[in-house]
Write a protein that holds these residues in place. Structure first.
Motif, PDB file in Angstrom:
ATOM      1  N   VAL A 252       0.836  -1.201   0.000  1.00 45.15           N
ATOM      2  CA  VAL A 252       0.000   0.000   0.000  1.00 45.15           C
ATOM      3  C   VAL A 252       0.874   1.257   0.000  1.00 45.15           C
ATOM      4  CG1 VAL A 252      -1.743   1.300   1.275  1.00 45.15           C
ATOM      5  CG2 VAL A 252      -1.914  -1.190   1.101  1.00 45.15           C
ATOM      6  N   ARG A 253       1.914   1.247   0.830  1.00 47.28           N
ATOM      7  CA  ARG A 253       2.794   2.420   0.878  1.00 47.28           C
ATOM      8  C   ARG A 253       3.543   2.613  -0.446  1.00 47.28           C
ATOM      9  NH1 ARG A 253       3.473   0.206   6.023  1.00 47.28           N
ATOM     10  NH2 ARG A 253       5.372  -0.900   5.377  1.00 47.28           N
ATOM     11  N   ALA A 254       3.963   1.512  -1.074  1.00 50.20           N
ATOM     12  CA  ALA A 254       4.669   1.615  -2.355  1.00 50.20           C
ATOM     13  C   ALA A 254       3.757   2.169  -3.442  1.00 50.20           C
ATOM     14  CB  ALA A 254       5.216   0.258  -2.769  1.00 50.20           C
ATOM     15  N   LEU A 255       2.517   1.714  -3.488  1.00 54.12           N
ATOM     16  CA  LEU A 255       1.582   2.221  -4.490  1.00 54.12           C
ATOM     17  C   LEU A 255       1.309   3.706  -4.281  1.00 54.12           C
ATOM     18  CD1 LEU A 255      -1.020  -0.705  -4.666  1.00 54.12           C
ATOM     19  CD2 LEU A 255       0.733  -0.137  -6.340  1.00 54.12           C
ATOM     20  N   GLY A 256       1.153   4.109  -3.010  1.00 57.04           N
ATOM     21  CA  GLY A 256       0.909   5.515  -2.730  1.00 57.04           C
ATOM     22  C   GLY A 256       2.096   6.390  -3.064  1.00 57.04           C
ATOM     23  N   HIS A 257       3.303   5.844  -2.974  1.00 54.03           N
ATOM     24  CA  HIS A 257       4.505   6.625  -3.260  1.00 54.03           C
ATOM     25  C   HIS A 257       4.826   6.688  -4.750  1.00 54.03           C
ATOM     26  CE1 HIS A 257       8.898   7.043  -3.827  1.00 54.03           C
ATOM     27  NE2 HIS A 257       8.779   7.957  -2.869  1.00 54.03           N
ATOM     28  N   ASP A 258       4.620   5.582  -5.451  1.00 53.28           N
ATOM     29  CA  ASP A 258       5.079   5.478  -6.841  1.00 53.28           C
ATOM     30  C   ASP A 258       4.073   6.005  -7.852  1.00 53.28           C
ATOM     31  OD1 ASP A 258       7.396   4.359  -5.943  1.00 53.28           O
ATOM     32  OD2 ASP A 258       6.758   2.296  -6.267  1.00 53.28           O
ATOM     33  N   PHE A 259       2.808   6.120  -7.479  1.00 51.54           N
ATOM     34  CA  PHE A 259       1.788   6.543  -8.438  1.00 51.54           C
ATOM     35  C   PHE A 259       1.143   7.851  -7.991  1.00 51.54           C
ATOM     36  CE2 PHE A 259       2.292   2.095  -9.347  1.00 51.54           C
ATOM     37  CZ  PHE A 259       2.145   2.017 -10.720  1.00 51.54           C
ATOM     38  N   ARG A 260       0.495   8.506  -8.945  1.00 51.13           N
ATOM     39  CA  ARG A 260      -0.155   9.773  -8.640  1.00 51.13           C
ATOM     40  C   ARG A 260      -1.258   9.591  -7.610  1.00 51.13           C
ATOM     41  NH1 ARG A 260      -3.562  11.916 -13.406  1.00 51.13           N
ATOM     42  NH2 ARG A 260      -5.155  10.647 -12.388  1.00 51.13           N
ATOM     43  N   GLU A 261      -2.006   8.521  -7.742  1.00 48.62           N
ATOM     44  CA  GLU A 261      -3.110   8.245  -6.825  1.00 48.62           C
ATOM     45  C   GLU A 261      -3.392   6.758  -6.860  1.00 48.62           C
ATOM     46  OE1 GLU A 261      -7.592  10.004  -5.830  1.00 48.62           O
ATOM     47  OE2 GLU A 261      -6.604  10.459  -7.737  1.00 48.62           O
ATOM     48  N   ALA A 262      -3.780   6.234  -5.720  1.00 44.29           N
ATOM     49  CA  ALA A 262      -4.103   4.804  -5.623  1.00 44.29           C
ATOM     50  C   ALA A 262      -5.432   4.644  -4.899  1.00 44.29           C
ATOM     51  CB  ALA A 262      -3.001   4.057  -4.894  1.00 44.29           C
ATOM     52  N   ARG A 263      -6.261   3.755  -5.420  1.00 42.84           N
ATOM     53  CA  ARG A 263      -7.521   3.406  -4.759  1.00 42.84           C
ATOM     54  C   ARG A 263      -7.673   1.893  -4.769  1.00 42.84           C
ATOM     55  NH1 ARG A 263     -12.185   7.968  -5.900  1.00 42.84           N
ATOM     56  NH2 ARG A 263     -10.816   9.784  -5.691  1.00 42.84           N
ATOM     57  N   TYR A 264      -8.545   1.427  -3.872  1.00 39.33           N
ATOM     58  CA  TYR A 264      -8.570  -0.006  -3.582  1.00 39.33           C
ATOM     59  C   TYR A 264     -10.006  -0.515  -3.588  1.00 39.33           C
ATOM     60  CZ  TYR A 264      -3.878   1.152  -2.033  1.00 39.33           C
ATOM     61  OH  TYR A 264      -2.585   1.609  -1.994  1.00 39.33           O
ATOM     62  N   TRP A 265     -10.143  -1.739  -4.084  1.00 37.01           N
ATOM     63  CA  TRP A 265     -11.435  -2.428  -4.107  1.00 37.01           C
ATOM     64  C   TRP A 265     -11.206  -3.899  -3.783  1.00 37.01           C
ATOM     65  CZ3 TRP A 265     -10.328   1.611  -7.272  1.00 37.01           C
ATOM     66  CH2 TRP A 265     -11.295   2.605  -7.419  1.00 37.01           C
ATOM     67  N   ALA A 266     -12.269  -4.539  -3.351  1.00 38.33           N
ATOM     68  CA  ALA A 266     -12.284  -5.996  -3.190  1.00 38.33           C
ATOM     69  C   ALA A 266     -13.506  -6.523  -3.920  1.00 38.33           C
ATOM     70  CB  ALA A 266     -12.329  -6.397  -1.720  1.00 38.33           C
ATOM     71  N   VAL A 267     -13.294  -7.496  -4.811  1.00 35.91           N
ATOM     72  CA  VAL A 267     -14.338  -7.931  -5.730  1.00 35.91           C
ATOM     73  C   VAL A 267     -14.380  -9.448  -5.773  1.00 35.91           C
ATOM     74  CG1 VAL A 267     -15.047  -7.948  -8.165  1.00 35.91           C
ATOM     75  CG2 VAL A 267     -14.132  -5.859  -7.161  1.00 35.91           C
ATOM     76  N   SER A 268     -15.585  -9.966  -5.898  1.00 27.29           N
ATOM     77  CA  SER A 268     -15.774 -11.390  -6.158  1.00 27.29           C
ATOM     78  C   SER A 268     -16.203 -11.546  -7.613  1.00 27.29           C
ATOM     79  CB  SER A 268     -16.832 -11.981  -5.221  1.00 27.29           C
ATOM     80  OG  SER A 268     -17.159 -13.296  -5.638  1.00 27.29           O
ATOM     81  N   ALA A 269     -15.283 -11.954  -8.456  1.00 27.11           N
ATOM     82  CA  ALA A 269     -15.622 -12.150  -9.867  1.00 27.11           C
ATOM     83  C   ALA A 269     -16.587 -13.313 -10.032  1.00 27.11           C
ATOM     84  CB  ALA A 269     -14.353 -12.388 -10.675  1.00 27.11           C
ATOM     85  N   HIS A 270     -16.496 -14.337  -9.125  1.00 29.04           N
ATOM     86  CA  HIS A 270     -17.446 -15.455  -9.180  1.00 29.04           C
ATOM     87  C   HIS A 270     -18.871 -14.964  -8.993  1.00 29.04           C
ATOM     88  CE1 HIS A 270     -15.792 -19.366  -9.884  1.00 29.04           C
ATOM     89  NE2 HIS A 270     -14.774 -19.168  -9.063  1.00 29.04           N
ATOM     90  N   ALA A 271     -19.058 -14.044  -8.059  1.00 27.13           N
ATOM     91  CA  ALA A 271     -20.406 -13.558  -7.792  1.00 27.13           C
ATOM     92  C   ALA A 271     -20.904 -12.613  -8.877  1.00 27.13           C
ATOM     93  CB  ALA A 271     -20.438 -12.842  -6.439  1.00 27.13           C
ATOM     94  N   ALA A 272     -19.986 -12.090  -9.698  1.00 26.08           N
ATOM     95  CA  ALA A 272     -20.383 -11.124 -10.722  1.00 26.08           C
ATOM     96  C   ALA A 272     -20.522 -11.740 -12.096  1.00 26.08           C
ATOM     97  CB  ALA A 272     -19.349  -9.990 -10.779  1.00 26.08           C
ATOM     98  N   THR A 273     -20.125 -13.008 -12.279  1.00 22.71           N
ATOM     99  CA  THR A 273     -20.161 -13.630 -13.596  1.00 22.71           C
ATOM    100  C   THR A 273     -20.847 -14.989 -13.502  1.00 22.71           C
ATOM    101  OG1 THR A 273     -17.961 -14.582 -13.221  1.00 22.71           O
ATOM    102  CG2 THR A 273     -18.054 -12.470 -14.357  1.00 22.71           C
ATOM    103  N   GLY A 274     -20.927 -15.650 -14.631  1.00 23.40           N
ATOM    104  CA  GLY A 274     -21.503 -16.989 -14.680  1.00 23.40           C
ATOM    105  C   GLY A 274     -23.011 -16.964 -14.583  1.00 23.40           C
TER     106      GLY A 274
END
Length: 559
Positions: A479-501
């Motif tokens: 998380v700290r590396a993403l915040g330092h190396d990129f202009r902006e970082a945002r986060y999600w948690a997703v269940s692709a199983h629940a969204a497909t099929g």
């Protein structure tokens, strides 16, 4: 003393009077011949020769003097580029040559010599000697002088007309030449203002396309220079005679376009719509393909509410997504991506009058297994944002926290062979070298396999702040590396199983689309609340319910 004392002086005086009378009469004849015959005859001959030299005047007939289409560009060079000057010089030369020919023949070669011989202009000899004398002394000199004067005046008038023609031609040529940089500059400014950075979406190419190759709709010839230039300002003429628009103003964007490097077809919206390149990066079996399928379904779910308009860029994109959906319907899993460099899945996403052409890249997981392979992913050079697919169950620090029962469940979730920290470490240095602008890019970190994470009792349940949750399970350094190396970082948690099929959850589909909508919003597309809050991944996924007739693991229906 009278004049009788000088008889020779009187004779000389009479002779001078006779000479003056002859010359005066010759002048009258010369003026008459010039004004009433030779001036207009010679001028008419010259003008007709110039007019014919500027032809042809038959509609649809090709000018044989113009060079034909070249091998490099199957188009006819514009007339004003160079041929107009050659034609003007040739026409002027023909006009002067015809004027001189009219002066020499018949006037100086036949008419005037016949008169000086005492013959009529046609060559017939008069019967009376007096008539022959009059022709020789009174008519022939004036006729010769009239013909010469008419030729000189006609040449001067025709020369002035040709000079005016040259000045007009110069004005037209300068206007035509000035239009080339003006239209090119306007097209370039339009591309800069709208953020148009065209790049080929096809595997192994990914080359920037400053100017596509356009196909003639009539003969399918390929035109690599269809823009204002030597072949025309607003229009080019193909070798087959079909007129092609040379600027977006005249409709060039409606032609079929090809990549100049790989010569494969480019999407129709490419020349008019800003392209957003969004590669999904993750290890093998991290869930990239299923996540991308869920993202596409989520975009369509948002579109069903009327806030967005989502369309496939081509029939191939529709078929590619349909093929993944068939795999998910039949097995519940998507096959691992194989086959080398990926082809971008292209969608047009619109809100109001603004539109974006979205490139979603799903590379195989092995492409980030080492720095050398990352370097080969040339599409990363065009990235407008990054989607980091994080399979936290593949991280050794996270796996060490799991109890025996949770470890068994985690294994059934098919964890990736490469953890998210290892993926990012191998990616980040090469990404900076490829793009040169990593610090200006946003990154969307998406934790996949949310349905499996919700069943684990050894780990805290992913809450509203996914970045905080990643720190709690031991991935705070990521998380700290993403915040330092990129202009902006945002986060999600997703269940692709629940969204497909079969029986997908529309709420989870919408959540899967939020990272893409957030990246689109960073390019100026107003996606509104559909982009989701910063650092948040939404609420807990409802516990899935096993279908009675389905004994496969991971096959769910809405609760």
């Amino acid at each position: 003393m009278s004049g009788d004392d000088f008889p020779g002086g009187a004779q000389l005086h009479i002779a001078l009077q006779v000479v003056l009378v002859v010359f005066g009469w010759a002048g009258v004849v010369a003026v008459a011949v010039c004004l009433f015959r030779t001036l207009w005859e010679f001028l008419g001959r010259g003008v007709r020769a110039v007019w014919r030299g500027l032809g042809p005047w038959e509609a649809g007939r090709l000018d044989p003097r113009l060079p034909g289409p070249g091998a490099a560009e199957p188009a006819q060079p514009a007339y004003w580029w160079r041929q107009s000057w050659a034609d003007a010089v040739s026409a002027g030369r023909d006009g002067m040559r015809m004027l001189w020919r009219g002066f020499t023949d018949p006037w100086m070669d036949r008419i005037v010599p016949n008169l000086f011989r005492g013959r009529r202009p046609g060559g017939r000899r008069p019967v009376l000697p007096a008539a022959r004398f009059l022709l020789t002394t009174l008519i022939a000199p004036g006729t010769a002088a009239g013909a010469l004067t008419g030729a000189v005046l006609a040449a001067v008038l025709l020369g002035w007309a040709l000079l005016v023609l040259a000045l007009l031609l110069a004005v037209v040529w300068l206007g035509w030449a000035a239009g080339v940089p003006v239209l090119r500059g306007a097209e370039r400014c339009r591309a800069l203002l709208r953020g148009l950075r065209v790049a080929c979406p096809h595997p192994g190419c990914y080359a920037p396309v400053p100017l596509p190759v356009y196909r003639c709709p009539h003969c399918s010839s390929r035109h690599a220079r269809l823009r204002p230039g030597r072949y025309g300002v607003l229009w080019h003429v193909c070798g087959c005679g079909h007129r092609l628009p040379a600027t977006p103003l005249t409709g060039r964007d409606g032609l079929s376009a090809l990549c100049p490097r790989c010569e494969q077809v480019l999407p129709e919206a490419l020349a008019t719509t800003r392209v957003v390149h969004a590669p999904l990066v993750g290890g093998t079996s991290s869930g990239k393909t299923m996540l991308m399928a869920a993202m596409v379904e989520g975009l369509h779910a948002w579109a069903r509410d009327g806030g967005l308009r989502v369309e496939y860029a081509s029939a191939d994109d529709r078929r590619a997504h349909t093929g993944v959906n068939r795999q998910l319907d039949s097995t519940g899993w998507a096959h691992a991506t194989t086959g080398g460099p990926p082809r971008a899945l292209m969608l047009t996403v619109s809100r109001g009058r603004r539109r974006r052409l979205l490139y979603l890249y799903d590379p195989m997981g092995e492409s980030v297994s080492d720095a050398g392979r990352v370097r080969e992913q040339r599409y990363l050079a065009h990235a407008d944002g990054l989607i980091l697919v994080a399979d936290v169950l593949a991280d050794p620090a996270v796996r060490s926290r799991l109890g025996p029962a949770d470890a068994e469940q985690a294994e059934r979730a098919r964890p990736s062979a490469q953890g998210p920290r290892e993926t990012y470490e191998r990616l980040t240095g090469e990404l900076a070298a490829l793009t040169g602008r990593r610090r200006r890019l946003p990154v969307a970190a998406v934790v996949t396999k949310r349905d499996a994470l919700d069943r684990l009792s050894s780990l805290p349940v992913p809450g509203a702040r996914i970045d905080d949750w990643l720190g709690d399970i031991g991935l705070g350094a990521l998380v700290r590396a993403l915040g330092h190396d990129f202009r902006e970082a945002r986060y999600w948690a997703v269940s692709a199983h629940a969204a497909t099929g079969t029986g997908p959850l529309e709420s989870e589909q919408r959540r899967a689309a939020e990272p893409v909508l957030w990246l689109l919003a960073s390019t100026g597309l107003r996606t509104g609340p559909s982009a989701g809050p910063a650092g948040r991944g939404g609420g807990r996924v409802p516990w899935p319910r096993r279908r009675p007739d389905d004994d496969r693991e991971g096959r769910y229906s809405p609760a």
